[in-house]
Design an enzyme around this catalytic site. Structure first.
Site, PDB file in Angstrom:
ATOM      1  N   GLU A 231       6.878 -15.789  37.937  1.00 44.48           N
ATOM      2  CA  GLU A 231       6.872 -17.045  36.819  1.00 44.48           C
ATOM      3  C   GLU A 231       7.881 -17.810  37.480  1.00 44.48           C
ATOM      4  OE1 GLU A 231       5.708 -16.703  33.672  1.00 44.48           O
ATOM      5  OE2 GLU A 231       5.067 -14.944  33.673  1.00 44.48           O
ATOM      6  N   CYS A 265      11.745 -23.885  32.672  1.00 46.31           N
ATOM      7  CA  CYS A 265      10.640 -24.166  33.395  1.00 46.31           C
ATOM      8  C   CYS A 265       9.608 -24.864  32.568  1.00 46.31           C
ATOM      9  CB  CYS A 265      10.020 -22.748  33.846  1.00 46.31           C
ATOM     10  SG  CYS A 265       9.893 -21.508  32.756  1.00 46.31           S
TER      11      CYS A 265
END
Ligand code: TXE
Length: 473
Positions: A231, A265
């Site tokens: 990720e 993110c």
């Protein structure tokens, strides 16, 4: 490498203090062996029993709310987001405790494609899962994959970020109160060198962090032929069409780009606006962003916390400086400022930006919204996709068909429509990243827990006399 205390910096005060002890190869191997020894008993429990242990951990954490919030403040310098992070972590534990037993039931045996052969599907948890996590949501991102892995029956070794790991002291106390968990869940402190050692000890890796480190992690896992789930970063675009409710879009984008001071993110880091709406949208966005305050005087007052990681200060500063040198202008904010030892980036709206600037290409991880006009749908899609990232995106339009059509053309794992960064709130929808934003099955939704299970097939011949075509004796 020897076992030494970590030197942690407080992002709000800049003070440094020692914390814990980093692992070395021997201590880490010992920890991994202890977890492996505990895992078969854990896996042999029913999914419901494992779910009860997760609920007990939730309760042990809830009793430590104040201590955990204090640790998260010392780790991140923020107050409000830490409370949200803590609540989201408790919700993660409750959700998996409820959902896992249903998801883990093996499918019933059925006839295979060979009519007389029965196929039984078994699930077997990977014995030891390694979780390597970053500093931006230290508690949540340490547990987001660990919890479904535990629910599936794996043991878990977490290597939190060396930048923000004070929270582990409180988490360890909570784990110690749940005997069923304490033999299958542990933490390993240290920097990237310890992270690299973790990769040598575990059977499966979940990594959250930068693309550069993710690449190293992926390569190391491939060398050992162990699965890894990456990720990584994002440079999420928001597209605003002229028919959108511009005031709402500005408010959503300000929130999605600047919450947690942009250190997420799935922050919006690029904004594209249809040119007819550009002036009106810009003035709405500047009004929204201009209202936001740094929390530098009182940590509980103000929306924008400090830059958590010291090394990020230079990244943000240099991206801004390069953008100004190439012609960008800040309509709001625009500077990194130092206050009593901490660093804050002012909430910022940038215009006159172009893709030659790093601030439009590389992850910034700061409260900065660069805004660019576009002429039509084609150009909007091209600009949004002009990136090595593909984590998530947002589209604002009053025309639902257009919004979905455009969303379908964006190379992003999740697209929020008439809102932004919804992946921070919606956990039930599955998604896989495009390009450099990640690799492997969905962390979100029911598929998440299946990542931790080997699928084993039992193929049963019920005694059919002689199905083989070789001649008999
Ligand atoms: O991440 P790293 P950092 C982005 C953000 C930031 C950049 C760097 O743009 O500028 O990443 O942040 C461990 N083998 N994100 O330096 O280096 C490390 O100890 C195994 C995006 O914190 O990727 C830490 O625990 N592990 C992100 C973890 O990897 C290694 C959130 C992440 O570190 C290792 C945070 C190695 N060789 C930053 N080297 C997001 N997308 O959510 C380091 N580590």
């Amino acid at each position: 490498m020897s076992r030494e205390p970590l030197l942690l910096r407080h992002p709000w005060t800049g003070e440094r203090s020692r914390f814990g002890l980093s692992e070395d190869a021997a201590s880490l191997a010992e920890k991994a062996a202890r977890l492996r020894a505990g895992q078969p008993d854990w896996a042999a429990r029913s999914p419901e029993e494992r779910a009860q242990a997760l609920v007990a951990l939730r309760e042990a954490l809830a009793r430590r709310r104040e201590a955990m919030l204090a640790a998260l403040f010392a780790d991140t310098g923020r107050v409000r987001e830490s409370a949200l992070e803590f609540d989201a972590t408790l919700a993660t534990l409750s959700r998996w405790a409820e959902e896992a037993p249903k998801l883990l039931a093996p499918p019933p045996a059925k006839a295979s494609n060979i009519p007389f052969i029965q196929a039984k599907q078994r699930y077997e948890a990977f014995a030891l899962v390694g979780v390597i996590s970053p500093w931006n949501f230290p508690l949540l991102l340490a547990l987001i994959d660990a919890v479904p892995a535990l629910a599936a029956g794996s043991a878990v070794l977490i290597k939190p970020s060396e930048v923000a790991c004070r929270f582990t002291a409180v988490l360890e106390e909570a784990i110690a109160e749940v005997p069923a968990l304490s033999s299958v869940l542990a933490m390993a402190l240290g920097d990237g060198r310890v992270g690299a050692l973790v990769l040598e000890q575990v059977d499966l890796v979940c990594f959250t962090g930068s693309v550069a480190t993710g690449r190293k992690v992926g390569e190391a896992c491939m060398r050992r032929f162990i699965p890894c789930f990456l990720e990584l970063g994002g440079k999420d675009p928001a597209l605003v069409f002229a028919d959108a409710d511009l005031a709402r879009a500005a408010r959503a984008i300000a929130w999605a780009g600047l919450a947690n001071a942009g250190q997420s993110c799935m922050s919006i880091e690029r904004v594209y606006v249809e040119k007819e709406a550009y002036p009106a949208f810009l003035s709405a966005l500047c009004a929204e962003v201009g209202r936001l305050r740094l929390n530098d005087e009182d940590p509980a007052v103000g929306e924008i916390g400090p830059i958590i990681a010291e090394r990020q200060v230079e990244i943000i500063r240099s991206q801004l400086e390069e953008a100004y040198a190439l012609g960008a202008r800040a309509l709001v904010g625009g500077r990194v400022v130092e206050r009593h030892g901490g660093f804050w980036c002012e909430p910022t709206v940038l215009v006159d930006v172009h893709p030659g600037m790093r601030i439009l290409r590389e992850e910034t991880f700061g409260p900065i919204l660069p805004v660019t006009p576009f002429a039509d749908e084609e150009q909007a899609v091209a600009l949004a996709n002009e990136t090595e990232y593909g984590l998530s995106a947002a589209v604002f339009s009053a025309d639902p068909q257009r919004a979905e059509r455009v969303a379908g053309r964006l190379q992003a794992g999740a697209v929020s429509i008439n809102d932004a960064s919804l992946t921070s709130l919606v956990h039930s929808a599955e998604k896989t990243s495009y390009k450099c934003s990640g690799l492997g099955g969905s962390r979100m939704g029911p598929a998440s827990i299946m990542r931790f299970l080997r699928k084993k097939a039992l193929l049963i011949n019920p005694g059919v006399e002689d199905p083989w075509w070789f001649p008999r004796a």
